[in-house]
Motif scaffolding. Structure first.
Motif, PDB file in Angstrom:
ATOM      1  N   LEU A  51     -14.570 -58.907 -37.836  1.00  0.00           N
ATOM      2  CA  LEU A  51     -15.378 -58.089 -37.587  1.00  0.00           C
ATOM      3  C   LEU A  51     -16.314 -57.688 -38.835  1.00  0.00           C
ATOM      4  O   LEU A  51     -17.052 -57.297 -38.094  1.00  0.00           O
ATOM      5  CB  LEU A  51     -14.540 -56.974 -37.333  1.00  0.00           C
ATOM      6  CG  LEU A  51     -13.406 -56.573 -35.880  1.00  0.00           C
ATOM      7  CD1 LEU A  51     -12.981 -55.505 -35.912  1.00  0.00           C
ATOM      8  CD2 LEU A  51     -14.561 -57.341 -34.783  1.00  0.00           C
ATOM      9  N   GLN A  52     -16.174 -58.029 -39.883  1.00  0.00           N
ATOM     10  CA  GLN A  52     -16.383 -57.503 -40.898  1.00  0.00           C
ATOM     11  C   GLN A  52     -17.642 -58.240 -41.276  1.00  0.00           C
ATOM     12  O   GLN A  52     -19.278 -57.662 -41.264  1.00  0.00           O
ATOM     13  CB  GLN A  52     -15.314 -57.613 -42.784  1.00  0.00           C
ATOM     14  CG  GLN A  52     -16.778 -57.181 -43.619  1.00  0.00           C
ATOM     15  CD  GLN A  52     -16.994 -55.835 -43.614  1.00  0.00           C
ATOM     16  OE1 GLN A  52     -16.082 -55.067 -43.501  1.00  0.00           O
ATOM     17  NE2 GLN A  52     -18.090 -55.286 -43.998  1.00  0.00           N
ATOM     18  N   TYR A  53     -17.579 -59.449 -40.657  1.00  0.00           N
ATOM     19  CA  TYR A  53     -18.838 -60.474 -40.918  1.00  0.00           C
ATOM     20  C   TYR A  53     -19.613 -60.420 -39.621  1.00  0.00           C
ATOM     21  O   TYR A  53     -20.972 -60.144 -39.645  1.00  0.00           O
ATOM     22  CB  TYR A  53     -18.279 -62.029 -40.493  1.00  0.00           C
ATOM     23  CG  TYR A  53     -18.963 -63.091 -40.171  1.00  0.00           C
ATOM     24  CD1 TYR A  53     -19.973 -63.370 -40.690  1.00  0.00           C
ATOM     25  CD2 TYR A  53     -19.221 -63.696 -39.008  1.00  0.00           C
ATOM     26  CE1 TYR A  53     -20.774 -64.774 -40.595  1.00  0.00           C
ATOM     27  CE2 TYR A  53     -20.380 -64.365 -38.637  1.00  0.00           C
ATOM     28  CZ  TYR A  53     -20.971 -64.579 -38.863  1.00  0.00           C
ATOM     29  OH  TYR A  53     -21.962 -65.774 -39.282  1.00  0.00           O
ATOM     30  N   LEU A  54     -19.121 -59.740 -38.726  1.00  0.00           N
ATOM     31  CA  LEU A  54     -19.884 -59.378 -37.963  1.00  0.00           C
ATOM     32  C   LEU A  54     -20.655 -57.600 -38.048  1.00  0.00           C
ATOM     33  O   LEU A  54     -22.113 -57.709 -38.063  1.00  0.00           O
ATOM     34  CB  LEU A  54     -19.318 -58.700 -36.466  1.00  0.00           C
ATOM     35  CG  LEU A  54     -18.577 -59.964 -34.910  1.00  0.00           C
ATOM     36  CD1 LEU A  54     -18.603 -58.859 -33.808  1.00  0.00           C
ATOM     37  CD2 LEU A  54     -20.114 -60.718 -34.855  1.00  0.00           C
ATOM     38  N   THR A  55     -21.008 -57.180 -38.204  1.00  0.00           N
ATOM     39  CA  THR A  55     -20.582 -56.254 -39.226  1.00  0.00           C
ATOM     40  C   THR A  55     -22.241 -56.656 -40.706  1.00  0.00           C
ATOM     41  O   THR A  55     -23.528 -55.613 -40.723  1.00  0.00           O
ATOM     42  CB  THR A  55     -19.678 -55.038 -40.023  1.00  0.00           C
ATOM     43  OG1 THR A  55     -18.450 -55.360 -38.821  1.00  0.00           O
ATOM     44  CG2 THR A  55     -20.770 -53.850 -40.319  1.00  0.00           C
ATOM     45  N   THR A  56     -21.643 -57.318 -40.780  1.00  0.00           N
ATOM     46  CA  THR A  56     -23.351 -57.639 -41.516  1.00  0.00           C
ATOM     47  C   THR A  56     -24.247 -58.139 -41.045  1.00  0.00           C
ATOM     48  O   THR A  56     -24.873 -58.066 -41.853  1.00  0.00           O
ATOM     49  CB  THR A  56     -22.688 -58.976 -42.963  1.00  0.00           C
ATOM     50  OG1 THR A  56     -22.478 -60.243 -42.178  1.00  0.00           O
ATOM     51  CG2 THR A  56     -21.613 -58.748 -43.911  1.00  0.00           C
ATOM     52  N   LEU A  57     -23.922 -58.567 -40.155  1.00  0.00           N
ATOM     53  CA  LEU A  57     -25.123 -59.057 -38.939  1.00  0.00           C
ATOM     54  C   LEU A  57     -26.180 -57.595 -38.582  1.00  0.00           C
ATOM     55  O   LEU A  57     -26.683 -57.752 -38.175  1.00  0.00           O
ATOM     56  CB  LEU A  57     -24.673 -59.756 -38.218  1.00  0.00           C
ATOM     57  CG  LEU A  57     -23.911 -60.888 -38.378  1.00  0.00           C
ATOM     58  CD1 LEU A  57     -23.601 -61.620 -37.064  1.00  0.00           C
ATOM     59  CD2 LEU A  57     -24.201 -61.972 -38.992  1.00  0.00           C
TER      60      LEU A  57
ATOM     61  N   GLU B  87     -35.105 -67.744 -37.166  1.00  0.00           N
ATOM     62  CA  GLU B  87     -34.736 -65.824 -37.346  1.00  0.00           C
ATOM     63  C   GLU B  87     -33.444 -66.213 -37.221  1.00  0.00           C
ATOM     64  O   GLU B  87     -32.395 -66.265 -36.276  1.00  0.00           O
ATOM     65  CB  GLU B  87     -35.533 -64.588 -36.301  1.00  0.00           C
ATOM     66  CG  GLU B  87     -36.448 -64.710 -36.783  1.00  0.00           C
ATOM     67  CD  GLU B  87     -37.171 -63.119 -36.705  1.00  0.00           C
ATOM     68  OE1 GLU B  87     -36.733 -63.442 -34.844  1.00  0.00           O
ATOM     69  OE2 GLU B  87     -37.993 -62.605 -37.001  1.00  0.00           O
ATOM     70  N   HIS B  88     -32.772 -65.051 -37.871  1.00  0.00           N
ATOM     71  CA  HIS B  88     -30.900 -64.319 -37.720  1.00  0.00           C
ATOM     72  C   HIS B  88     -30.545 -64.311 -36.408  1.00  0.00           C
ATOM     73  O   HIS B  88     -31.624 -62.619 -36.216  1.00  0.00           O
ATOM     74  CB  HIS B  88     -30.259 -64.569 -38.800  1.00  0.00           C
ATOM     75  CG  HIS B  88     -28.523 -64.349 -39.174  1.00  0.00           C
ATOM     76  ND1 HIS B  88     -28.176 -64.108 -38.316  1.00  0.00           N
ATOM     77  CD2 HIS B  88     -28.845 -65.144 -39.980  1.00  0.00           C
ATOM     78  CE1 HIS B  88     -26.465 -64.213 -38.386  1.00  0.00           C
ATOM     79  NE2 HIS B  88     -27.266 -65.259 -39.624  1.00  0.00           N
ATOM     80  N   PRO B  89     -29.821 -64.583 -35.550  1.00  0.00           N
ATOM     81  CA  PRO B  89     -29.328 -63.991 -34.682  1.00  0.00           C
ATOM     82  C   PRO B  89     -29.028 -62.049 -34.694  1.00  0.00           C
ATOM     83  O   PRO B  89     -28.683 -62.364 -36.139  1.00  0.00           O
ATOM     84  CB  PRO B  89     -28.936 -64.602 -33.706  1.00  0.00           C
ATOM     85  CG  PRO B  89     -28.882 -65.867 -33.780  1.00  0.00           C
ATOM     86  CD  PRO B  89     -29.614 -65.578 -35.429  1.00  0.00           C
ATOM     87  N   THR B  90     -29.536 -60.602 -34.516  1.00  0.00           N
ATOM     88  CA  THR B  90     -28.663 -60.028 -34.698  1.00  0.00           C
ATOM     89  C   THR B  90     -27.787 -59.690 -34.106  1.00  0.00           C
ATOM     90  O   THR B  90     -25.923 -60.678 -33.683  1.00  0.00           O
ATOM     91  CB  THR B  90     -29.363 -58.728 -33.418  1.00  0.00           C
ATOM     92  OG1 THR B  90     -29.408 -58.656 -32.321  1.00  0.00           O
ATOM     93  CG2 THR B  90     -31.173 -58.432 -34.139  1.00  0.00           C
ATOM     94  N   GLU B  91     -26.204 -58.917 -34.725  1.00  0.00           N
ATOM     95  CA  GLU B  91     -24.864 -58.796 -34.014  1.00  0.00           C
ATOM     96  C   GLU B  91     -24.935 -58.403 -32.556  1.00  0.00           C
ATOM     97  O   GLU B  91     -23.833 -58.983 -32.155  1.00  0.00           O
ATOM     98  CB  GLU B  91     -24.510 -57.195 -34.982  1.00  0.00           C
ATOM     99  CG  GLU B  91     -23.160 -57.004 -35.047  1.00  0.00           C
ATOM    100  CD  GLU B  91     -22.503 -56.447 -33.594  1.00  0.00           C
ATOM    101  OE1 GLU B  91     -21.888 -56.496 -32.929  1.00  0.00           O
ATOM    102  OE2 GLU B  91     -24.007 -55.536 -32.826  1.00  0.00           O
TER     103      GLU B  91
END
Length: 441
Positions: free
Chosen positions: A14-20, A122-126
């Motif tokens: 979840l922390q990884y997702l939060t960084t997104l 581009e990096h996808p968003t969360e």
């Protein structure tokens, strides 16, 4: 894996997702289409009902899901945001995705994200990643139907990669104007973007301007449009504090004495929309949905934080009325609940129509407690208190939502009612604190 290690690994995922979230709200479908292609295009394996609209999306989604579940189907439901746990966003037949599945799926998607960035995408968003995870999860679990709730708007929302059997637009009103447009017609055009060829459209909108936009889009896509309120009609028979009953004249059948535990007249419109979707699935797609499944589905459906009565003595009511239309629905429902005094606990984001909401709700209350939603968009949260004071009621400002509701409980007599409402970011904290307090009490 031990429970402790599982929880640690889950929190890490979840922390990884939060960084997104640093990638913010970034409209456009290019990133998620590229990501889904690398994941094998799971969305193409799904039979989807796509649900958009300003208010009522979540309630309508869970009603459809419960009816289909009662009819014997495996139903995946993707909604957002969650109240307490990220896993609430991906549910199959009432069961949240497991922590193990979240961990495993995020570990599978990370290399795709890293490859995209290294290749110049581009990096996808969360939210795009969450949408892709839900589509993959439902495809791999081989659900019979996937109910996908729009995140924001429609046309350029990341969920709009699906090709649905039915596109649902519950209603259209003023919300998210920074992103969607400054008038209802502009917003309707964005929301109408989920209407696709080879589908059927259902809407409960009552606004003639909105209906014209939806008709035009349906005509352009050469698909039929059904109007709840015109083609389908409902009538309230009675309402208590925990249940209501209504009759419905549907597209293909009539239903009398339908029972619903989601409260408020607006939920009858949502229920009528859900039944209409199920009738269309029957008539146009050959889905077997027994009449009893419609009755049982509506009777059994639950949806936290929507006119949710947590306690009867004193009464504690929670409702995620985060915009003007939501506040209007709440104001209509409050007289259903008998009480001596009403204490209102309110927390709203700065980008909402706070002045209008205060004007709608504060005159109904005897005392007001203002708190701060746990969001960067909270802005000057105390300004809400200044607006409320203009109505001559006592106002207390307490920043932490948990502390605010615990204080609110001290203001209540046995026959009083506490109504906690506003942003879901505030409601989640408040709800957890109240549940803990009621258990301890």
């Amino acid at each position: 894996m031990s429970d402790k290690n599982l929880d640690q690994e889950y929190q890490g995922s979840l922390q990884y997702l939060t960084t997104l979230t640093t990638f913010g709200i970034n409209f456009g479908l290019g990133r998620i289409k590229e990501l889904l292609k690398r994941m094998g295009n799971p969305e193409k394996a799904l039979r989807v009902v796509h649900i958009g609209g300003t208010n009522g999306k979540g309630s309508t989604t869970v009603m459809i899901a419960r009816i289909l579940r009662e009819a014997g189907y495996q139903v995946g439901v993707f909604t957002s945001p969650h109240m307490h746990d990220y896993r609430e966003r991906m549910v199959i037949n009432g069961h949240m995705i497991s922590k193990e599945d979240v961990i495993q799926m995020i570990s599978r998607v990370r290399p795709h994200l890293e490859d995209m960035v290294s290749e110049g995408f581009e990096h996808p968003t969360e939210f795009e990643v969450s949408t892709a995870l839900a589509l993959l999860y439902f495809a791999e679990k081989n659900v019979d139907y996937a109910l996908i709730e729009v995140g924001l708007g429609g046309a350029i929302d990341s969920t709009n990669v699906v090709n649905p059997l039915i596109s649902v637009i519950t209603n259209v009103s003023m919300d998210h104007m920074d992103y969607l447009g400054s008038d209802v017609v502009s917003i309707a055009k964005v929301k109408a973007g989920i209407i696709k060829p080879n589908s059927i459209v259902v809407t409960a909108s009552q606004d003639p301007e909105v209906i014209k936009v939806l008709r035009d889009q349906a005509k352009a896509m050469e698909v039929p449009l059904w109007l709840v309120g015109e083609d389908v009609r409902w009538e309230s028979k009675w309402s208590g504090e925990v249940e209501q009953e209504f009759d419905l004249v549907g597209l293909h059948a009539n239903y009398s004495k339908l029972r619903l535990r989601l409260m408020g007249l607006h939920q009858l419109s949502n229920a009528a929309t859900a039944v209409t979707v199920c009738e269309v699935l029957q008539s146009d797609y050959g889905v077997n949905i027994p009449r009893e499944a419609i009755y049982a589905g509506l009777r059994e459906v639950e949806w936290i934080g929507r006119l949710e009565l947590l306690s009867l003595k004193p009464k504690i009511l929670l409702d995620g009325a985060h915009n003007l239309d939501g506040a209007q629905a709440l104001a209509q429902a409050i007289p259903l609940y008998t009480r001596d005094r009403l204490v209102l606990c309110l927390g709203m984001l700065a980008d909402k129509e706070r002045e209008k909401v205060v004007k709608m709700l504060v005159p109904l209350a005897d005392e007001i407690i203002v708190t701060r939603p746990n969001s960067p968009r909270a802005g000057d949260w105390k300004a809400l208190g200044s607006l409320a004071e203009q109505f001559g009621r006592p106002v207390t400002c307490i920043e932490d939502p948990k502390e605010a509701v615990i204080f609110a409980l001290t203001c209540l007599g046995e026959n009083d009612m506490l109504c906690v409402t506003g942003s879901i970011y505030m409601l989640a904290d408040a709800r957890q604190a109240l549940i803990d307090k009621v258990k301890l009490g």
